[in-house]
Design a protein around this motif. Structure first.
Motif, PDB file in Angstrom:
ATOM      1  N   GLU A  88      -6.032   0.401  -2.326  1.00 50.65           N
ATOM      2  CA  GLU A  88      -6.579   0.702  -1.004  1.00 50.65           C
ATOM      3  C   GLU A  88      -7.380   1.997  -1.128  1.00 50.65           C
ATOM      4  O   GLU A  88      -7.002   2.879  -1.897  1.00 50.65           O
ATOM      5  CB  GLU A  88      -5.476   0.895   0.039  1.00 50.65           C
ATOM      6  N   PRO A  89      -8.447   2.170  -0.374  1.00 47.38           N
ATOM      7  CA  PRO A  89      -9.192   3.427  -0.440  1.00 47.38           C
ATOM      8  C   PRO A  89      -8.336   4.664  -0.201  1.00 47.38           C
ATOM      9  O   PRO A  89      -8.586   5.723  -0.776  1.00 47.38           O
ATOM     10  CB  PRO A  89     -10.251   3.260   0.652  1.00 47.38           C
ATOM     11  N   SER A  90      -7.296   4.542   0.619  1.00 42.45           N
ATOM     12  CA  SER A  90      -6.452   5.693   0.928  1.00 42.45           C
ATOM     13  C   SER A  90      -5.447   6.021  -0.175  1.00 42.45           C
ATOM     14  O   SER A  90      -4.732   7.024  -0.081  1.00 42.45           O
ATOM     15  CB  SER A  90      -5.697   5.451   2.236  1.00 42.45           C
ATOM     16  N   MET A  91      -5.389   5.202  -1.225  1.00 44.02           N
ATOM     17  CA  MET A  91      -4.367   5.372  -2.256  1.00 44.02           C
ATOM     18  C   MET A  91      -4.470   6.722  -2.961  1.00 44.02           C
ATOM     19  O   MET A  91      -3.473   7.278  -3.405  1.00 44.02           O
ATOM     20  CB  MET A  91      -4.465   4.250  -3.292  1.00 44.02           C
ATOM     21  N   PRO A 136       0.817  -1.213   0.000  1.00 44.18           N
ATOM     22  CA  PRO A 136       0.000   0.000   0.000  1.00 44.18           C
ATOM     23  C   PRO A 136       0.853   1.266   0.000  1.00 44.18           C
ATOM     24  O   PRO A 136       1.943   1.303   0.590  1.00 44.18           O
ATOM     25  CB  PRO A 136      -0.807  -0.124   1.292  1.00 44.18           C
ATOM     26  N   LEU A 137       0.363   2.303  -0.658  1.00 41.08           N
ATOM     27  CA  LEU A 137       1.094   3.568  -0.696  1.00 41.08           C
ATOM     28  C   LEU A 137       1.270   4.162   0.694  1.00 41.08           C
ATOM     29  O   LEU A 137       2.180   4.964   0.920  1.00 41.08           O
ATOM     30  CB  LEU A 137       0.362   4.558  -1.604  1.00 41.08           C
ATOM     31  N   SER A 138       0.427   3.756   1.632  1.00 44.35           N
ATOM     32  CA  SER A 138       0.568   4.247   3.005  1.00 44.35           C
ATOM     33  C   SER A 138       1.869   3.785   3.650  1.00 44.35           C
ATOM     34  O   SER A 138       2.284   4.318   4.680  1.00 44.35           O
ATOM     35  CB  SER A 138      -0.627   3.786   3.851  1.00 44.35           C
ATOM     36  N   MET A 139       2.560   2.806   3.037  1.00 39.82           N
ATOM     37  CA  MET A 139       3.812   2.299   3.585  1.00 39.82           C
ATOM     38  C   MET A 139       5.033   2.991   2.979  1.00 39.82           C
ATOM     39  O   MET A 139       6.171   2.615   3.276  1.00 39.82           O
ATOM     40  CB  MET A 139       3.909   0.789   3.353  1.00 39.82           C
ATOM     41  N   ARG A 140       4.823   4.004   2.152  1.00 35.55           N
ATOM     42  CA  ARG A 140       5.950   4.625   1.449  1.00 35.55           C
ATOM     43  C   ARG A 140       6.990   5.213   2.383  1.00 35.55           C
ATOM     44  O   ARG A 140       8.167   5.283   2.038  1.00 35.55           O
ATOM     45  CB  ARG A 140       5.439   5.723   0.511  1.00 35.55           C
ATOM     46  N   GLN A 141       6.587   5.662   3.551  1.00 39.97           N
ATOM     47  CA  GLN A 141       7.523   6.318   4.456  1.00 39.97           C
ATOM     48  C   GLN A 141       8.281   5.330   5.346  1.00 39.97           C
ATOM     49  O   GLN A 141       9.133   5.737   6.130  1.00 39.97           O
ATOM     50  CB  GLN A 141       6.783   7.339   5.336  1.00 39.97           C
ATOM     51  N   MET A 142       7.979   4.040   5.237  1.00 39.32           N
ATOM     52  CA  MET A 142       8.676   3.055   6.056  1.00 39.32           C
ATOM     53  C   MET A 142      10.087   2.846   5.540  1.00 39.32           C
ATOM     54  O   MET A 142      10.343   2.872   4.334  1.00 39.32           O
ATOM     55  CB  MET A 142       7.905   1.734   6.064  1.00 39.32           C
ATOM     56  N   THR A 143      11.026   2.617   6.440  1.00 41.75           N
ATOM     57  CA  THR A 143      12.402   2.357   6.061  1.00 41.75           C
ATOM     58  C   THR A 143      12.561   0.910   5.600  1.00 41.75           C
ATOM     59  O   THR A 143      11.717   0.046   5.867  1.00 41.75           O
ATOM     60  CB  THR A 143      13.347   2.608   7.241  1.00 41.75           C
ATOM     61  N   ALA A 144      13.670   0.655   4.915  1.00 45.50           N
ATOM     62  CA  ALA A 144      13.955  -0.709   4.476  1.00 45.50           C
ATOM     63  C   ALA A 144      14.059  -1.656   5.665  1.00 45.50           C
ATOM     64  O   ALA A 144      13.632  -2.820   5.597  1.00 45.50           O
ATOM     65  CB  ALA A 144      15.254  -0.732   3.665  1.00 45.50           C
ATOM     66  N   ARG A 156      -7.499  16.607  -7.648  1.00 42.51           N
ATOM     67  CA  ARG A 156      -7.730  15.743  -8.795  1.00 42.51           C
ATOM     68  C   ARG A 156      -6.691  14.633  -8.767  1.00 42.51           C
ATOM     69  O   ARG A 156      -5.638  14.705  -9.400  1.00 42.51           O
ATOM     70  CB  ARG A 156      -7.650  16.540 -10.110  1.00 42.51           C
ATOM     71  N   PRO A 157      -6.959  13.587  -8.029  1.00 43.11           N
ATOM     72  CA  PRO A 157      -5.957  12.527  -7.861  1.00 43.11           C
ATOM     73  C   PRO A 157      -5.596  11.863  -9.188  1.00 43.11           C
ATOM     74  O   PRO A 157      -6.419  11.749 -10.101  1.00 43.11           O
ATOM     75  CB  PRO A 157      -6.662  11.531  -6.930  1.00 43.11           C
ATOM     76  N   ASP A 158      -4.350  11.411  -9.287  1.00 36.77           N
ATOM     77  CA  ASP A 158      -3.917  10.645 -10.443  1.00 36.77           C
ATOM     78  C   ASP A 158      -4.595   9.273 -10.457  1.00 36.77           C
ATOM     79  O   ASP A 158      -5.097   8.803  -9.424  1.00 36.77           O
ATOM     80  CB  ASP A 158      -2.398  10.448 -10.406  1.00 36.77           C
ATOM     81  N   ASP A 159      -4.560   8.612 -11.613  1.00 40.86           N
ATOM     82  CA  ASP A 159      -5.173   7.284 -11.728  1.00 40.86           C
ATOM     83  C   ASP A 159      -4.422   6.217 -10.931  1.00 40.86           C
ATOM     84  O   ASP A 159      -5.021   5.253 -10.465  1.00 40.86           O
ATOM     85  CB  ASP A 159      -5.241   6.857 -13.190  1.00 40.86           C
ATOM     86  N   LEU A 160      -3.111   6.334 -10.811  1.00 45.02           N
ATOM     87  CA  LEU A 160      -2.300   5.401 -10.021  1.00 45.02           C
ATOM     88  C   LEU A 160      -2.588   3.958 -10.422  1.00 45.02           C
ATOM     89  O   LEU A 160      -2.844   3.079  -9.593  1.00 45.02           O
ATOM     90  CB  LEU A 160      -2.567   5.604  -8.524  1.00 45.02           C
ATOM     91  N   VAL A 206     -16.510   3.181  10.392  1.00 42.82           N
ATOM     92  CA  VAL A 206     -15.787   2.701   9.215  1.00 42.82           C
ATOM     93  C   VAL A 206     -14.480   3.481   9.097  1.00 42.82           C
ATOM     94  O   VAL A 206     -14.475   4.704   8.993  1.00 42.82           O
ATOM     95  CB  VAL A 206     -16.644   2.874   7.947  1.00 42.82           C
ATOM     96  N   THR A 207     -13.362   2.764   9.072  1.00 45.06           N
ATOM     97  CA  THR A 207     -12.051   3.404   9.197  1.00 45.06           C
ATOM     98  C   THR A 207     -11.468   3.881   7.865  1.00 45.06           C
ATOM     99  O   THR A 207     -10.455   4.583   7.867  1.00 45.06           O
ATOM    100  CB  THR A 207     -11.050   2.462   9.875  1.00 45.06           C
ATOM    101  N   THR A 208     -12.036   3.476   6.729  1.00 41.53           N
ATOM    102  CA  THR A 208     -11.704   4.087   5.433  1.00 41.53           C
ATOM    103  C   THR A 208     -13.004   4.196   4.640  1.00 41.53           C
ATOM    104  O   THR A 208     -14.026   4.530   5.223  1.00 41.53           O
ATOM    105  CB  THR A 208     -10.626   3.291   4.656  1.00 41.53           C
ATOM    106  N   ALA A 209     -12.983   3.940   3.338  1.00 35.85           N
ATOM    107  CA  ALA A 209     -14.204   4.055   2.538  1.00 35.85           C
ATOM    108  C   ALA A 209     -15.160   2.898   2.845  1.00 35.85           C
ATOM    109  O   ALA A 209     -14.723   1.758   3.020  1.00 35.85           O
ATOM    110  CB  ALA A 209     -13.859   4.057   1.055  1.00 35.85           C
ATOM    111  N   PRO A 210     -16.462   3.155   2.853  1.00 37.93           N
ATOM    112  CA  PRO A 210     -17.410   2.062   3.107  1.00 37.93           C
ATOM    113  C   PRO A 210     -17.518   1.099   1.937  1.00 37.93           C
ATOM    114  O   PRO A 210     -17.757  -0.094   2.138  1.00 37.93           O
ATOM    115  CB  PRO A 210     -18.729   2.793   3.349  1.00 37.93           C
ATOM    116  N   LEU A 211     -17.351   1.607   0.707  1.00 41.54           N
ATOM    117  CA  LEU A 211     -17.421   0.798  -0.501  1.00 41.54           C
ATOM    118  C   LEU A 211     -16.258   1.205  -1.405  1.00 41.54           C
ATOM    119  O   LEU A 211     -16.037   2.393  -1.625  1.00 41.54           O
ATOM    120  CB  LEU A 211     -18.749   1.010  -1.236  1.00 41.54           C
TER     121      LEU A 211
END
Length: 504
Positions: free
Chosen positions: A448-451, A161-169, A438-442, A361-366
């Motif tokens: 993930e809903p948070s992407m 998930p993109l939410s992990m981008r800030q994690m170190t190796a 205007r989010p990119d398509d990614l 609901v902790t992110t998007a419901p659908l």
């Protein structure tokens, strides 16, 4: 067998309705094969001996596990055997490296280590049939690991998930050790590869490693009345057919609760089809607090650096696609919402989700998503979603950042979705700046809903869709929100009825 022990064993089985009556003709008590149940001895050899003895019987047999704490390494299922866990019986995963080694299946490029092996488990069965585990006991995976290496494919896009981008190796390495470090460790409580006519019912499971239950390529699988409270995935149904999950409670704050997948673990693309999930409750409460009844919510984040998980989901592994999936009469509490995803080339069709209730609901419901990860062999294309009915869904306390989302790709629209009688209530609080995003398509990102970050609408965001029907969508916010309730981009043939304030 002493008379008193025989009477107790027969009485234990008589109090249950066994799924395979022929197995009840012969009862084998694991203590007669040397099991101690004292919480100190390793009892897996004794349990395996009892299972082997039952499997030799012409009609099969029943293995009785009386009250006690049985520390075990790998327990090997055999065909035509029922295992009965008595009240007070605990099968406990022992710590250490005594588990069966993971199979050598060659290069497993397109799914992670956990999906690629079955024998490195507390309980496993391969090509077994007419097997049951039942009774009110407990499977406690305290000695299992939740870790394992990721997939080894070359592209390495959309892996996390993109939410992990800030994690170190180093942080990622702690979650994903190399394969050599897994030898001898167990990382699943129950693992099934292929097999048919398997019944799991009545027992509880606690802290069960990477998967509480992983079923791959299994047919005629029936899972009922389980209570699972675990530190990663709950029930994973991968490439299964003719499967029912009913009246189960699954709490998984750190990963998905009940998930249908179609990975490449069997060496080919296999669809998951004819799957019913009914009358289940999923949640993301703190680990262990569903089983103890306290239902605490102190954990702020899952390991992917997003809020607690615990949902019902199709995906992420989606090489073979999904057909004829029914999800009905389920509740979601303090967890992410329903996610329907295909990113590895599979087609999702004829999916019905109805009469769902979601709270906190902790992110998007659908969340419906076509992606272009294509984690598969050469020639893997972009998948499709068509023919999805979302009906009779009510969600409250939704994180204001993430609207219900239907997001295909340019040239790969999500088709034929019906949203009917759906009521969504959000926390509110979005800003004018959020509305202008205007989010990119990614396309290649992990779904993930948070992407996409904060969505530009607070209620329903649709992008790259065709033939969407919205009939009776009710949206509300607990506090004001500066974003519009709806935003629609690159969508055609949309029909909206009984829905106030619709703006495209």
């Amino acid at each position: 067998m002493p008379v008193t022990r025989r009477a107790a064993t027969l009485g234990m089985a008589a109090s249950l309705i066994l799924p395979f009556p022929a197995h009840a003709a012969t009862m084998i008590d694991i203590r007669d094969h040397g099991a101690k149940g004292d919480g100190r001895a390793i009892d897996s050899n004794a349990i395996n001996a009892a299972i082997a003895a039952a499997a030799l019987l012409p009609q099969g047999g029943t293995v009785a596990v009386p009250a006690g704490r049985y520390r075990c390494y790998s327990i090997r299922l055999r065909s035509r055997v029922t295992i009965v866990l008595a009240k007070g019986a605990v099968i406990e995963a022992a710590a250490g490296t005594g588990y069966d080694l993971p199979e050598d299946n060659g290069d497993q490029l397109y799914q992670d280590f956990g999906h690629s092996h079955w024998r490195n488990s507390l309980i496993w069965g391969e090509d077994v049939y007419d097997v049951a585990i039942t009774g009110p006991g407990l499977i406690h995976g305290i000695g299992l690991t939740r870790d394992g290496p990721g997939a080894r494919w070359k592209a390495q896009t959309g892996e996390r998930p993109l939410s992990m981008r800030q994690m170190t190796a180093a942080q990622i390495a702690r979650l994903e050790p190399d394969a050599a470090r897994m030898n001898g460790l167990g990382n699943k409580a129950i693992a099934l590869r292929n097999g048919r006519n398997i019944r799991l019912s009545g027992f509880s499971m606690l802290k069960c490693g990477h998967f509480a239950i992983l079923a791959t390529g299994t047919r005629d699988l029936d899972i009922r009345d389980l209570s699972i409270d675990t530190d990663r995935d709950g029930i994973d149904l991968d490439c299964v057919r003719d499967t029912l999950v009913a009246r189960c409670r699954v709490n998984t704050p750190n990963d998905d609760a009940i998930v249908v997948k179609s990975s490449f673990a069997l060496g080919r693309a296999v669809a998951a089809e004819n799957v019913v999930v009914r009358d289940c409750a999923v949640s993301g409460y703190d680990l262990g607090t569903m089983l103890d009844g306290s239902r605490r919510t102190t954990q702020a984040m899952a390991p992917d650096r997003d809020r607690p998980t615990g949902r019902i989901k199709l995906g992420t592994e989606s090489n073979g696609g999904y057909r004829n999936i029914l999800i009905e009469d389920c509740t979601f509490d303090h967890c992410r919402g329903l996610a329907l995803e295909t990113v590895d080339g599979g087609v999702m069709e004829n999916v019905v989700a109805r009469r769902l209730t979601m709270r906190d609901v902790t992110t998007a419901p659908l969340f419906l998503r076509i992606g272009d990860r294509r984690r598969g062999p050469a020639g893997t294309g972009v998948g499709a979603i068509r023919g999805v009915l979302l009906e009779g869904i009510a969600a409250t306390g939704i994180d204001h950042r993430f609207a219900a989302t239907i997001a295909g790709l340019s040239g790969h629209a999500i088709e034929g979705v019906v949203v009917r009688d759906v009521r969504l209530t959000y926390a509110g609080g979005g800003s004018a700046g959020d509305a202008a995003r205007r989010p990119d398509d990614l396309a290649q990102a992990y779904p993930e809903p948070s992407m996409f970050g904060v969505t530009p609408a607070w209620g329903l965001w649709v992008r790259h869709a065709r033939g969407l029907v919205v009939d009776g969508l009710t949206l509300a916010t607990a506090t004001p929100d500066a974003r519009p309730p709806f935003r629609v981009e690159d969508a055609d043939a949309i029909r909206v009825t009984n829905t106030p304030l619709w703006r495209g």
